[in-house]
Design a protein around this motif. Structure first.
Motif, PDB file in Angstrom:
ATOM      1  N   THR A  57       0.738  -1.157  -0.131  1.00 49.00           N
ATOM      2  CA  THR A  57      -0.133  -0.046  -0.340  1.00 49.00           C
ATOM      3  C   THR A  57       0.474   1.051  -0.084  1.00 49.00           C
ATOM      4  O   THR A  57       0.117   2.710  -0.159  1.00 49.00           O
ATOM      5  N   ARG A  58       2.480   0.642   0.823  1.00 47.33           N
ATOM      6  CA  ARG A  58       2.811   2.598   0.228  1.00 47.33           C
ATOM      7  C   ARG A  58       3.601   2.531  -0.700  1.00 47.33           C
ATOM      8  O   ARG A  58       4.115   1.996  -1.822  1.00 47.33           O
ATOM      9  N   ALA A  74       8.539  -7.051  -9.404  1.00 48.78           N
ATOM     10  CA  ALA A  74       7.657  -7.050 -10.608  1.00 48.78           C
ATOM     11  C   ALA A  74       7.086  -4.933 -10.861  1.00 48.78           C
ATOM     12  O   ALA A  74       6.120  -5.545 -11.294  1.00 48.78           O
ATOM     13  N   GLY A  75       8.378  -4.794 -10.843  1.00 54.67           N
ATOM     14  CA  GLY A  75       7.851  -3.202 -10.761  1.00 54.67           C
ATOM     15  C   GLY A  75       6.725  -2.723  -9.693  1.00 54.67           C
ATOM     16  O   GLY A  75       6.149  -2.916  -8.719  1.00 54.67           O
ATOM     17  N   THR A  76       6.984  -0.872 -10.297  1.00 58.40           N
ATOM     18  CA  THR A  76       5.279  -0.375  -9.655  1.00 58.40           C
ATOM     19  C   THR A  76       4.417  -0.584 -10.482  1.00 58.40           C
ATOM     20  O   THR A  76       4.136   0.001 -12.016  1.00 58.40           O
ATOM     21  N   ASP A  77       2.997  -0.085  -9.068  1.00 65.11           N
ATOM     22  CA  ASP A  77       1.836   0.594 -10.561  1.00 65.11           C
ATOM     23  C   ASP A  77       2.028   2.119 -10.476  1.00 65.11           C
ATOM     24  O   ASP A  77       3.102   2.497 -10.505  1.00 65.11           O
ATOM     25  N   ASN A  78       0.952   2.214 -10.773  1.00 67.20           N
ATOM     26  CA  ASN A  78       0.935   3.764 -11.394  1.00 67.20           C
ATOM     27  C   ASN A  78       0.902   4.873  -9.936  1.00 67.20           C
ATOM     28  O   ASN A  78       1.212   5.776 -10.312  1.00 67.20           O
ATOM     29  N   GLY A  80       3.091   3.883  -7.320  1.00 70.78           N
ATOM     30  CA  GLY A  80       4.493   3.850  -7.011  1.00 70.78           C
ATOM     31  C   GLY A  80       3.968   2.260  -6.404  1.00 70.78           C
ATOM     32  O   GLY A  80       5.406   2.378  -5.068  1.00 70.78           O
ATOM     33  N   ARG A  81       3.100   1.441  -6.270  1.00 73.54           N
ATOM     34  CA  ARG A  81       3.982   0.966  -5.552  1.00 73.54           C
ATOM     35  C   ARG A  81       4.112  -0.568  -6.224  1.00 73.54           C
ATOM     36  O   ARG A  81       4.067  -1.170  -7.022  1.00 73.54           O
ATOM     37  N   ASP A  82       4.069  -1.773  -5.043  1.00 75.81           N
ATOM     38  CA  ASP A  82       4.847  -2.584  -5.134  1.00 75.81           C
ATOM     39  C   ASP A  82       3.843  -3.696  -5.978  1.00 75.81           C
ATOM     40  O   ASP A  82       3.372  -4.242  -5.203  1.00 75.81           O
ATOM     41  N   ILE A  83       4.105  -4.213  -6.894  1.00 76.65           N
ATOM     42  CA  ILE A  83       3.303  -5.249  -7.487  1.00 76.65           C
ATOM     43  C   ILE A  83       2.975  -6.537  -6.776  1.00 76.65           C
ATOM     44  O   ILE A  83       2.480  -7.445  -6.848  1.00 76.65           O
ATOM     45  N   LEU A  84       4.461  -6.457  -6.566  1.00 75.52           N
ATOM     46  CA  LEU A  84       4.763  -8.309  -6.485  1.00 75.52           C
ATOM     47  C   LEU A  84       3.757  -8.275  -5.242  1.00 75.52           C
ATOM     48  O   LEU A  84       3.406  -9.017  -5.319  1.00 75.52           O
ATOM     49  N   ALA A  85       4.324  -7.184  -4.248  1.00 75.49           N
ATOM     50  CA  ALA A  85       3.918  -7.184  -2.644  1.00 75.49           C
ATOM     51  C   ALA A  85       2.293  -7.496  -2.934  1.00 75.49           C
ATOM     52  O   ALA A  85       1.301  -7.798  -2.480  1.00 75.49           O
ATOM     53  N   ARG A  86       1.832  -6.853  -4.155  1.00 73.41           N
ATOM     54  CA  ARG A  86       0.571  -6.248  -4.151  1.00 73.41           C
ATOM     55  C   ARG A  86      -0.499  -8.077  -4.914  1.00 73.41           C
ATOM     56  O   ARG A  86      -1.161  -8.707  -4.366  1.00 73.41           O
ATOM     57  N   VAL A  87       0.136  -8.117  -5.383  1.00 74.92           N
ATOM     58  CA  VAL A  87      -0.418  -9.567  -5.771  1.00 74.92           C
ATOM     59  C   VAL A  87      -0.557 -11.015  -4.782  1.00 74.92           C
ATOM     60  O   VAL A  87      -1.745 -11.698  -4.993  1.00 74.92           O
ATOM     61  N   LEU A  88       0.945 -11.195  -4.603  1.00 80.18           N
ATOM     62  CA  LEU A  88       0.515 -11.298  -2.779  1.00 80.18           C
ATOM     63  C   LEU A  88      -0.492 -11.517  -1.896  1.00 80.18           C
ATOM     64  O   LEU A  88      -0.894 -11.969  -1.240  1.00 80.18           O
ATOM     65  N   VAL A  89      -0.377  -9.922  -1.314  1.00 80.84           N
ATOM     66  CA  VAL A  89      -1.591  -9.705  -0.700  1.00 80.84           C
ATOM     67  C   VAL A  89      -2.679  -9.935  -1.264  1.00 80.84           C
ATOM     68  O   VAL A  89      -4.008 -10.345  -0.253  1.00 80.84           O
ATOM     69  N   ALA A  90      -2.880  -9.645  -2.088  1.00 83.42           N
ATOM     70  CA  ALA A  90      -4.358 -10.040  -2.689  1.00 83.42           C
ATOM     71  C   ALA A  90      -4.558 -11.815  -2.795  1.00 83.42           C
ATOM     72  O   ALA A  90      -6.080 -11.694  -2.605  1.00 83.42           O
TER      73      ALA A  90
END
Lengths: 651, 333
Positions: A57-58, A74-78, A80-90
């Motif tokens: 979420t940062r 896995a880069g960042t989204d629009n 600047g949040r970490d995509i890999l972390a978001r995928v894992l958390v999702a």
């Protein structure tokens, strides 16, 4: 009392041993992988939000829409949040919502599917009709329909996917329940007055539970995918919450700049879906299939026994078929089985030869081997295999026209031996078109003519019908007609009358006999019925355990049969003098299994004349001056004991 | 229905016609179609009434003046008793009137007729492609792996088809877009322009169902190749191609065809997702934007159109099945 009885009945109904079957799931490579994957998924769903929520979420305005780097794999989204972390958390939300939807699907499916048990047959029929209408529509359409009603958002999507899956789950429940409902323990409980709700909970559901759990697991996999689909369309999870579907939808908009943002959640969805599916399938397989027989490739060895030459050199200008030392072998678990072991005989034009023996004696395999219809992995070998002077060994395709025109087969079961999707006339005409080069019209005319020849009334109309519109006897005559499309020199009929009524039997036999006489065709008639063979044939080959044990004129069967097996076969045939109040006589003992033929004479264990020599040394097939053959050490010995000692069949 | 024959004392024309299994089949199947159609229309009618709260208020937004909401409700006839509304709905449908879009104020029938061809073109080409993948591949695999032959081929075919078949449409879309759009720049990834714009959406829709169907056809082929009538065909010394294509395949196709109907209806549903990925101007992208915009008359109509297509597909499958295997008409529940 009643409850005890019911429990007892149920305990024998096959609910035992479930534990061990569930364990076998893990033992297969696919099952083990599925268990590990599903376990990892569930662990990830629990721990991921605890570990990576902060990163996910940062927002980092300095690193918006960056590609993969050391900091952000896995880069960042629009934002600047970490995509890999978001995928894992999702993972947690995706799995949680899928399971929730599955729960709704299972509960509502169970309710719908068991209404019939609870409220009687009429209610059951109505719900079945409703379910039938509903399952016709694809799940996604139902989900869209419910999504409209329940509104856009997480709650609406869960309800929509759960309810969309309910009809097919209810159909499954109905099918399974109606299977169990007629079983003894349920009927007993019903008679004992146990109420319907209790019957359902105690006796019906536990017996279909396994199948339901398996299907619910597979259902959870598809719920996960459907949920991702709805979120992807913007109809599911709404920001600021996020699941895989939503991440995928967001990633897609920027796929040209930043493909990983779309691919990473996509891969997650696929892996999770596969984990559920494979787990379900692996469990289903373990529950459904108890044992598997591994196929073993074995080279079929050359025959060790010297070929039997007794028949081979018999000069005969009129010979249609000449078979010497024919063998058929199959690879099997223990090595190679050879159910046909060195069969030799010849047939002249117009001759009718019968082959008799118990089932498993190798009669039909012999016929199929001669006809070159044995397929791999079975192997056919022969010292000689000549049809009309042509060597057939090495495959039937080379002699396709020769066999197609001059060699006809009539099979046992006329109900299954004709193609159900082709007209009868067409099935006959095909032979003439392929091998005779006839035009469609000429071939059809010939088919009608042949149907007429086999005494099928109104052949022109009948030719246009399908096999299921024919009676059994008529179909068998049509089969014979098919064999007459060419110019047969040999008709091999494998139990042609076994599947027919007695009155129809004699008609078919007469027809074969007539054809043989009029067209001078050789007829090889295979039958387990010695009285049929005696009526029709000139000569009889008696087979036992894959070998010919006696070859004699049919007229001699009663008076001059020499092999004790032949004599036993004749003795057990009931005739006009058989007392009707006596049980039917049978030959004592059983035919040996092709996997373990005894060392000596194969009939010795059942033979009243067997001596020590019989048990150690196989008797050769000896030809006498009259051309009759027999394989027995004690061929001439009298047996009066057989009819009397014949044991009775008591089952 | 059977009373028509049993009521007559002597065999009459009616009884004779009823004895024809094709007539029975037609009557039974038409009855099924009508019942399903009625259920579909009723569900679509009830949809707007099952939405919690006022659908017009939801559609126009919280800021819309009450007078506008009331006027719109009056125009849509939402103040009439439910049965009267139902009757009007049925009357309108019979004349091809699907109502007026709440957002664009255009007749819904116009929206449908603009959008339907694009969706149909997509679904039909995907279905054809799926069959073109499934029938040769499944039949070939059945022949090659019959009787336990070529076990390694069988294993790799099964694994690939299971894994690829399990990937949902929209993920297949993303993968295709990434490979052929982003990396190779071979095909357009949005909109419906030329023939090349069809490639990615059609492939995305067809791959999964095609492989599933191929797997089913293989299993069916294996069973059929064991049948007695195949032995008869071999005994007739027909060439292998004739045995496989003429005698085995039609029998193997009956079950496959039933399933291909299911897949085609699934494919219709799949167009919703695929159209949204590729910005395809069909019903699928319209229904999603209409659900989001709460344009209920449009949603109702599109649900109805999808449903009717599904029913027609099921009908077509049963008819094709009857022609291919006449025994299927006799089967009665």
């Amino acid at each position: 009392m009643a409850a005890n009885l019911v429990t007892e009945l149920e305990s024998t109904s096959g609910r035992r041993g479930n534990r061990s079957r569930w364990v076998t799931v893990v033992r297969t490579p696919v099952g083990a992988a599925a268990v590990i994957a599903l376990g990892a998924l569930l662990v990830l769903a629990v721990v991921a939000p605890i570990l990576w929520s902060g990163q996910a979420t940062r927002a980092d305005t300095a690193q918006m829409l960056h590609g993969p780097s050391g900091d952000h794999w896995a880069g960042t989204d629009n934002l600047g949040r970490d995509i890999l972390a978001r995928v894992l958390v999702a993972t947690r939300l995706s799995v949680e919502l899928a399971l929730l939807a599955t729960l709704i699907m299972v509960v509502s499916g169970l309710l719908l599917g068991t209404l019939g048990v609870l409220f009687g047959r009429r209610v059951g029929r109505v719900t079945a009709a409703v379910i039938n209408v509903a399952v016709a529509f694809p799940g996604l359409l139902l989900a869209l329909f419910f999504a409209v009603i329940f509104g856009i958002g997480t709650k609406g999507a869960v309800l929509a996917i759960g309810l969309a899956g309910a009809p097919s789950f209810a159909r499954l429940v109905q099918t399974l329940v109606s299977g169990v409902e007629q079983r003894d323990f349920v009927l007993a409980a019903r008679v004992a007055g146990v109420n319907r709700f209790r019957i359902l909970l105690r006796h019906v559901l536990p017996n279909v539970g396994e199948a339901l759990i398996v299907n619910a697991t597979i259902g959870a996999g598809s719920a996960l995918l459907s949920f991702a689909g709805l979120s992807f369309l913007g109809l599911g999870v709404q920001p600021p919450d996020y699941d895989w579907g939503q991440l995928l939808g967001n990633g897609l908009t920027g796929i040209f700049e930043h493909p990983v943002a779309a691919l990473a959640p996509g891969i997650a969805v696929v892996l999770a879906g596969l984990a559920f599916n494979f787990f379900g399938e692996a469990v289903a397989k373990a529950i459904g299939v108890t044992t598997t027989i591994g196929r073993i490739r074995v080279r079929v060895p050359k025959p060790a026994v010297a070929p039997d030459r007794s028949e081979a050199d018999r000069p005969d200008g009129d010979t249609v078929l000449q078979v010497t030392d024919l063998r058929v072998s199959f690879p099997a678990a223990g090595g190679v089985v050879t159910p046909v072991r060195g069969v030799s005989f010849g047939m002249a034009r117009g001759e009718t030869v019968g082959v008799v023996g118990e089932s498993g004696s190798g009669k039909s395999l012999t016929a199929l081997a001669i006809a070159q219809l044995i397929e791999r992995p079975a192997a056919v070998e022969a010292g000689r295999l000549e049809f009309l002077g042509t060597d057939l060994r090495g495959g039937g395709t080379a002699h396709r026209d020769l066999l197609g025109v001059h060699f006809s087969m009539v099979f046992q079961d006329p109900m299954t031996s004709m193609n159900p999707t082709h007209r009868v006339g067409g099935q006959l005409a095909e032979v003439a078109r392929r091998h005779g080069g006839l035009s469609r019209k000429d071939a059809n005319d010939r088919a009608v003519d042949r149907l007429d020849a086999v005494q099928i009334p109104d052949p022109r109309r009948r030719a246009h019908q399908y096999p299921h519109e024919f009676s059994g006897g008529m179909r068998q005559r049509a089969m014979i007609g098919m064999g007459l499309m060419g110019d047969p020199a040999l008709i091999v009929a494998d139990e042609p009358t076994t599947a027919l009524d007695v009155t129809v039997q004699s008609r078919v036999l007469h027809l074969l006999e007539e054809i043989r006489r009029e067209q001078n065709v050789a007829l090889l008639l295979i039958s387990h019925d010695i009285s049929v063979v005696r009526q029709v044939c000139d000569r009889v080959l008696v087979m036992y355990a894959g070998q010919i044990v006696e070859d004699l004129p049919a007229a001699d069967l009663h008076s001059a049969a020499r092999h004790p097996y032949t004599r036993a076969l004749i003795a057990v045939v009931p005739d006009m003098h058989t007392a009707l109040n006596q049980p039917l006589a049978v030959i004592p003992g059983r035919a040996p299994d092709p996997t373990s033929y005894p060392a000596g004479c194969a009939f010795a264990p059942r033979c009243p004349l067997a001596t020590a020599q019989c048990r150690t040394e196989a008797p050769p097939l000896e030809t006498d001056a009259a051309g009759r053959r027999v394989a027995c050490w004690n061929a001439e010995a009298p047996i009066e004991v057989i009819p009397e000692s014949a044991e009775v069949l008591c089952e | 229905m059977t009373t028509t024959s049993s009521a007559e004392p002597a065999p009459s024309l009616a009884a004779g016609v009823w004895d024809n299994h094709w007539v029975r089949f037609a009557v039974r199947r038409t009855g099924q179609l009508l019942i399903s159609l009625w259920a579909l229309v009723t569900a679509s009618f009830l949809m707007i009434h099952l939405v919690p709260g006022d659908p017009v208020r939801a559609s126009l937004g919280l800021t819309a003046p009450q007078s506008l909401v009331a006027a719109r409700r009056e125009a849509l006839g939402l103040n009439d008793p439910l049965l009267v509304q139902y009757w009007h709905y049925l009357q309108d449908l019979a004349t091809g009137d699907f109502g007026i879009s709440m957002s664009s104020q255009l007749p819904v029938s116009q929206v449908i007729s603009q959008r339907l061809p694009a969706t149909l073109a997509l679904a039909v080409s995907a279905f054809v492609l799926a069959l073109l993948i499934a029938i040769p591949l499944g039949a070939l695999m059945g022949v090659v792996t019959r009787g336990g032959r070529a076990q390694r081929t069988e294993l790799s075919f099964t694994t690939v088809s299971v894994v690829v078949g399990a990937i949902p449409d929209f993920v297949v879309c993303v993968i295709l877009v990434w490979i052929f759009g982003v990396n190779l720049h071979m095909f357009p990834v949005a909109g419906k322009s030329g023939l090349d714009s069809y490639v990615l959406p059609v492939v995305a829709l067809a791959v999964g169902p095609g492989l599933v169907l191929a797997r089913i056809l293989r299993v069916e082929m294996l069973a059929v190749l064991q049948a007695d009538y195949i032995r008869t065909a071999r005994a007739k010394r027909l060439p292998a191609v004739a045995i496989y294509l003429k005698h085995a395949l039609p029998n193997a196709l009956t079950a496959t065809l039933t399933l291909s109907g299911l897949l085609l209806s699934g494919l219709i549903a799949g167009t919703v997702l695929v159209e949204n990925v590729f910005a395809w101007p069909g019903l699928g992208s319209t229904i999603v934007s209409s659900i989001q915009g709460k344009d209920y008359p449009v949603v109702q109509a599109i649900v109805l159109v999808y449903g009717v297509f599904v029913l027609l597909i099921n009908l077509a499958v049963d008819v094709a099945l009857a022609l291919l295997d006449p025994r299927s008409t006799i089967r009665e529940n």
